[in-house]
Scaffold this motif. Structure first.
Motif, short mmCIF file in Angstrom:
data_model
loop_
_atom_site.label_atom_id
_atom_site.label_comp_id
_atom_site.label_asym_id
_atom_site.label_seq_id
_atom_site.Cartn_x
_atom_site.Cartn_y
_atom_site.Cartn_z
N UNK A 303 0.87 -1.18 0.00
CA UNK A 303 0.00 0.00 0.00
C UNK A 303 0.90 1.23 0.00
N UNK A 304 0.36 2.38 -0.40
CA UNK A 304 1.15 3.61 -0.29
C UNK A 304 1.70 3.75 1.12
N UNK A 305 2.96 4.14 1.23
CA UNK A 305 3.65 4.15 2.52
C UNK A 305 2.86 4.88 3.61
N UNK A 306 2.45 6.11 3.32
CA UNK A 306 1.79 6.91 4.36
C UNK A 306 0.37 6.45 4.66
N UNK A 307 -0.18 5.53 3.82
CA UNK A 307 -1.54 5.04 4.02
C UNK A 307 -1.59 3.61 4.54
N UNK A 308 -0.44 2.96 4.66
CA UNK A 308 -0.41 1.53 5.00
C UNK A 308 -1.13 1.25 6.31
N UNK A 309 -0.87 2.08 7.32
CA UNK A 309 -1.46 1.84 8.64
C UNK A 309 -2.99 1.95 8.62
N UNK A 310 -3.52 2.76 7.72
CA UNK A 310 -4.97 2.90 7.65
C UNK A 310 -5.61 1.90 6.69
N UNK A 311 -4.86 1.45 5.70
CA UNK A 311 -5.39 0.45 4.74
C UNK A 311 -5.50 -0.92 5.38
#
Length: 338
Positions: A303-311
């Motif tokens: 996932x996009x790096x800055x979105x991984x935690x939310x994805x």
């Protein structure tokens, strides 16, 4: 004796203040007294982790002209009360009531074969104005104010054999801001000095992102990888537009000693970890746009790096087993080489 000339100016706020206030000035006797001893300590003192290299900005049209630098060069060449007062007036023009009254010291002299100039501002309070006599500042008054605020000041140190053709770079500090360059006063760095950190935003951010990326790739330690990956996801939102160093970045996320050492080992020189720069989220994403997790069962999550935690929602199951959960519509499917 390194200091050849020393001046002090008491500067009331002038920004947003009708008419400003009167600037009181005093030349300091060289070589004697408690005040001079303390000034000499600042002038000759060694650098610290709170000191950052800065560069004066050129004119908006690109011309190699900087008004503050010009004032410093003029004072170093001819250290008089008149030339010092011009510097004091510039500082007054960008000082508002939040910063309050300041005590400015101008110190000119030598360091080895080079000429050195130190410009330093100490905080005080509005009440001190009532103590300034009709003849201006006196040494006893200066010692009282100075001793009280000895460890809390802003400063810039410039040094070169030929100041008139150099003095484009200097070392700035803000001892009121603590250890972090993030909190260096804007009015001191940007408004008064018209300067910025010497490391460009893009270059510093790229160095950090590359070090994190290489550390993830080379470290066999899963705990180290986890710390770095988690911080990389949060970094764009946490640091965008802030001044930082790689050391401060590691401290912000509470990295373990092993993680800090792994990251620093990816730098060409260990000292680069303390170099100040302004974090650029866009540049960071260019170097490290995606985060990928490979599972022991063969699954690969990206996932996009800055979105991984939310994805991906993460659950610790047991004994190192982790469950990732996500949901959404299937937008594409493909076969690819590993």
């Amino acid at each position: 004796m390194p200091i050849s000339h020393a001046f002090a100016f008491l500067i009331p706020p002038g920004k947003g203040v009708a008419g400003g206030g009167v600037i009181s000035g005093k030349d300091i006797a060289i070589g004697a007294g408690k005040l001079f001893e303390m000034l000499d300590g600042i002038f000759s003192g060694e650098g610290s982790s709170r000191d950052f290299e800065i560069t004066f900005n050129p004119a908006p049209d690109g011309a190699q002209v900087n008004a503050c630098r010009d004032l410093f060069i003029a004072f170093e060449a001819d250290p008089t009360n008149e030339n010092g007062r011009r510097i004091a007036e510039r500082l007054q023009a960008v000082t508002d009531n939040r910063s309050g009254v300041g005590l400015l010291f101008l110190l000119a002299g030598a360091s080895g074969l080079s000429k050195r100039l130190v410009v330093s501002r100490f905080p005080t309070d509005q009440a001190v104005l009532a103590e300034v006599g009709n003849e201006g500042l006196d040494v006893e008054f200066l010692e009282q104010v100075f001793i009280k605020r000895l460890s809390s000041y802003k400063a810039i140190r410039l040094e070169h054999k030929v100041p008139s053709s150099a003095f484009w770079k200097g070392v700035a500090t803000d001892r009121q801001a603590g250890q972090s360059g993030e909190h260096i006063s804007e009015y001191w760095l940007k408004d008064f000095l018209d300067a910025d950190f010497s490391e460009t935003s893009a270059a510093g951010t790229r160095r950090l992102a590359t070090a994190l990326k290489q550390a993830l790739k080379k470290s066999p330690n899963l705990s180290v990888k986890t710390e770095i990956a988690h911080a990389s996801s949060l970094a764009p939102a946490a640091f965008e537009g802030k001044a930082t160093t790689i050391d401060e970045f590691c401290a912000h996320f509470g990295f373990s000693k092993a993680t800090r050492e792994t990251i620093k080992s990816q730098l060409t020189k260990p000292s680069l970890s303390g170099k100040m720069f302004t974090f650029d989220a866009k540049e960071f994403k260019t170097v490290a746009p995606y985060r990928t997790v490979e599972m022991s069962n063969g699954a690969i999550l990206t996932a996009p790096n800055e979105e991984f935690e939310s994805v991906f929602e993460t659950e610790d199951v047991s004994d190192g087993v982790v469950r990732y959960i996500t949901e959404g519509r299937v937008s594409d499917q493909r076969l690819a080489r590993k």
